[in-house]
Design a protein around this motif. Sequence first.
Motif, PDB file in Angstrom:
ATOM      1  N   GLN A  93       0.824  -1.212   0.000  1.00 23.85           N
ATOM      2  CA  GLN A  93       0.000   0.000   0.000  1.00 23.85           C
ATOM      3  C   GLN A  93       0.856   1.258   0.000  1.00 23.85           C
ATOM      4  O   GLN A  93       1.835   1.360   0.742  1.00 23.85           O
ATOM      5  N   GLU A  94       0.447   2.193  -0.822  1.00 25.83           N
ATOM      6  CA  GLU A  94       1.157   3.468  -0.885  1.00 25.83           C
ATOM      7  C   GLU A  94       0.873   4.272   0.375  1.00 25.83           C
ATOM      8  O   GLU A  94      -0.248   4.293   0.885  1.00 25.83           O
ATOM      9  N   GLY A  95       1.893   4.918   0.903  1.00 26.41           N
ATOM     10  CA  GLY A  95       1.717   5.766   2.080  1.00 26.41           C
ATOM     11  C   GLY A  95       1.617   5.022   3.392  1.00 26.41           C
ATOM     12  O   GLY A  95       1.310   5.620   4.421  1.00 26.41           O
ATOM     13  N   SER A  96       1.881   3.716   3.376  1.00 30.77           N
ATOM     14  CA  SER A  96       1.818   2.950   4.626  1.00 30.77           C
ATOM     15  C   SER A  96       3.185   2.945   5.312  1.00 30.77           C
ATOM     16  O   SER A  96       4.198   3.259   4.693  1.00 30.77           O
ATOM     17  N   TYR A  97       3.176   2.604   6.580  1.00 32.70           N
ATOM     18  CA  TYR A  97       4.421   2.486   7.344  1.00 32.70           C
ATOM     19  C   TYR A  97       4.371   1.178   8.117  1.00 32.70           C
ATOM     20  O   TYR A  97       4.271   1.162   9.329  1.00 32.70           O
ATOM     21  N   ARG A  98       4.434   0.079   7.377  1.00 30.22           N
ATOM     22  CA  ARG A  98       4.246  -1.242   7.965  1.00 30.22           C
ATOM     23  C   ARG A  98       5.518  -2.066   8.072  1.00 30.22           C
ATOM     24  O   ARG A  98       5.565  -3.012   8.852  1.00 30.22           O
ATOM     25  N   SER A  99       6.501  -1.780   7.231  1.00 29.44           N
ATOM     26  CA  SER A  99       7.658  -2.673   7.161  1.00 29.44           C
ATOM     27  C   SER A  99       8.892  -1.916   6.681  1.00 29.44           C
ATOM     28  O   SER A  99       8.839  -0.715   6.396  1.00 29.44           O
ATOM     29  N   VAL A 100       9.977  -2.655   6.550  1.00 24.75           N
ATOM     30  CA  VAL A 100      11.225  -2.088   6.057  1.00 24.75           C
ATOM     31  C   VAL A 100      11.048  -1.496   4.658  1.00 24.75           C
ATOM     32  O   VAL A 100      11.790  -0.596   4.261  1.00 24.75           O
ATOM     33  N   ALA A 101      10.062  -1.952   3.921  1.00 27.35           N
ATOM     34  CA  ALA A 101       9.798  -1.416   2.579  1.00 27.35           C
ATOM     35  C   ALA A 101       9.475   0.068   2.618  1.00 27.35           C
ATOM     36  O   ALA A 101       9.631   0.776   1.620  1.00 27.35           O
ATOM     37  N   ASP A 102       9.035   0.552   3.786  1.00 28.24           N
ATOM     38  CA  ASP A 102       8.613   1.952   3.934  1.00 28.24           C
ATOM     39  C   ASP A 102       9.658   2.818   4.640  1.00 28.24           C
ATOM     40  O   ASP A 102       9.424   3.992   4.896  1.00 28.24           O
ATOM     41  N   VAL A 103      10.812   2.227   4.966  1.00 28.44           N
ATOM     42  CA  VAL A 103      11.849   2.969   5.683  1.00 28.44           C
ATOM     43  C   VAL A 103      12.763   3.687   4.693  1.00 28.44           C
ATOM     44  O   VAL A 103      13.460   3.055   3.902  1.00 28.44           O
ATOM     45  N   VAL A 104      12.727   5.022   4.749  1.00 26.95           N
ATOM     46  CA  VAL A 104      13.581   5.827   3.859  1.00 26.95           C
ATOM     47  C   VAL A 104      14.463   6.793   4.646  1.00 26.95           C
ATOM     48  O   VAL A 104      15.351   7.436   4.083  1.00 26.95           O
ATOM     49  N   ASP A 105      14.217   6.901   5.959  1.00 30.60           N
ATOM     50  CA  ASP A 105      15.009   7.777   6.822  1.00 30.60           C
ATOM     51  C   ASP A 105      14.700   7.423   8.276  1.00 30.60           C
ATOM     52  O   ASP A 105      13.921   6.496   8.547  1.00 30.60           O
ATOM     53  N   ALA A 106      15.291   8.163   9.196  1.00 29.25           N
ATOM     54  CA  ALA A 106      15.097   7.865  10.624  1.00 29.25           C
ATOM     55  C   ALA A 106      13.641   8.061  11.051  1.00 29.25           C
ATOM     56  O   ALA A 106      13.108   7.305  11.860  1.00 29.25           O
ATOM     57  N   ALA A 107      12.985   9.077  10.491  1.00 34.05           N
ATOM     58  CA  ALA A 107      11.594   9.361  10.875  1.00 34.05           C
ATOM     59  C   ALA A 107      10.659   8.225  10.447  1.00 34.05           C
ATOM     60  O   ALA A 107       9.805   7.786  11.223  1.00 34.05           O
ATOM     61  N   SER A 108      10.824   7.740   9.219  1.00 35.97           N
ATOM     62  CA  SER A 108       9.961   6.654   8.747  1.00 35.97           C
ATOM     63  C   SER A 108      10.261   5.355   9.492  1.00 35.97           C
ATOM     64  O   SER A 108       9.357   4.555   9.747  1.00 35.97           O
ATOM     65  N   LEU A 109      11.517   5.159   9.885  1.00 40.58           N
ATOM     66  CA  LEU A 109      11.855   3.995  10.713  1.00 40.58           C
ATOM     67  C   LEU A 109      11.075   4.060  12.021  1.00 40.58           C
ATOM     68  O   LEU A 109      10.525   3.057  12.483  1.00 40.58           O
ATOM     69  N   GLY A 110      11.008   5.246  12.619  1.00 40.21           N
ATOM     70  CA  GLY A 110      10.250   5.415  13.850  1.00 40.21           C
ATOM     71  C   GLY A 110       8.776   5.098  13.674  1.00 40.21           C
ATOM     72  O   GLY A 110       8.162   4.456  14.526  1.00 40.21           O
ATOM     73  N   ARG A 111       8.216   5.503  12.537  1.00 43.08           N
ATOM     74  CA  ARG A 111       6.787   5.241  12.273  1.00 43.08           C
ATOM     75  C   ARG A 111       6.534   3.750  12.065  1.00 43.08           C
ATOM     76  O   ARG A 111       5.512   3.216  12.523  1.00 43.08           O
ATOM     77  N   VAL A 112       7.452   3.075  11.379  1.00 38.67           N
ATOM     78  CA  VAL A 112       7.311   1.629  11.187  1.00 38.67           C
ATOM     79  C   VAL A 112       7.407   0.916  12.524  1.00 38.67           C
ATOM     80  O   VAL A 112       6.639   0.000  12.824  1.00 38.67           O
ATOM     81  N   ARG A 113       8.339   1.368  13.363  1.00 40.01           N
ATOM     82  CA  ARG A 113       8.495   0.751  14.681  1.00 40.01           C
ATOM     83  C   ARG A 113       7.226   0.945  15.527  1.00 40.01           C
ATOM     84  O   ARG A 113       6.784   0.029  16.225  1.00 40.01           O
ATOM     85  N   GLU A 114       6.635   2.125  15.460  1.00 40.65           N
ATOM     86  CA  GLU A 114       5.383   2.388  16.186  1.00 40.65           C
ATOM     87  C   GLU A 114       4.271   1.458  15.701  1.00 40.65           C
ATOM     88  O   GLU A 114       3.496   0.926  16.500  1.00 40.65           O
TER      89      GLU A 114
END
Length: 199
Positions: free
Chosen positions: A157-178
Motif C-alpha cells: 500500500q502506498e503511504g503505509s508504514y508497515r515494514s522495512v519497505a517503507d523505511v527511507v530515513d530515521a523518521a519513517s523507521l520510527g513510524r514503522v516501529r510504532e
Amino acid sequence: MPLCLSQDTDADALLDRDPFALLVGMLLDQQFPMERAFAGPALLAQRLGRTELDARELASYDPDALVEIFRGPPAVHRYPGSMAGRVQALAAAVVDQYDGDVTLIWRDVEDGRELFRRLNALPGFGTQKAQIFTALLGKQRGVTPAGWREAAGGYGQEGSYRSVADVVDAASLGRVREYKQAQKAAAKAGSKAAAPAKG
C-alpha cells in the motif's frame, strides 16, 4: 534515492549496490532489530574481506567456519548458528536456481504474483517475508511488474508504514516501529481476551 535501512552509511551503501546483500539483509530481519539485520551483510562482507557478498562463495563456504564468522563479536545475528545455515542455504538456492545472479529472480518477471512465488520459494522466506521484499523492490528498487502491490498484500500500500519497505530515513523507521509495536500490543490484548477465564 539511496537505501537507508540500517541507518549506517557504509552498510546502506552495500545494500544499495549489491542486491544479494539486500536479500541477505531481508533474511536476517527476524527476531532481531531491523537496523542491525540490514547492517549484517556489511559486517559479513567485512569479515570475509570483501566489498560485496558473493552467493557462490557463501554457498561453498565451510559451514563451521561460517558460523564462527557469524558469532563475532559482535554477532551478525542474535542466532548466529541457525542464521549462518540459513544464509548459506539461501546462497546455494541463488546459485542453483539463478546461476548466482540474484537479479534473475525479478528481472523480466511476468507479474507480481510470479515475483512473490519466486521469493516465497527461497529458503528462509515465508509468505510475509516474500510480501515485504516484493514491496521493498517495488517501492525502493523500481521493480514494478504488473500487480506487484497486490502480490505484496498490505505491505504494498502506498503511504503505509508497515515494514522495512517503507523505511527511507530515521523518521519513517520510527513510524514503522510504532506500527509494529501497536500490532504486537493488539495481538497480546487479543490473546488475553481469547484466554478462558480462570476460576
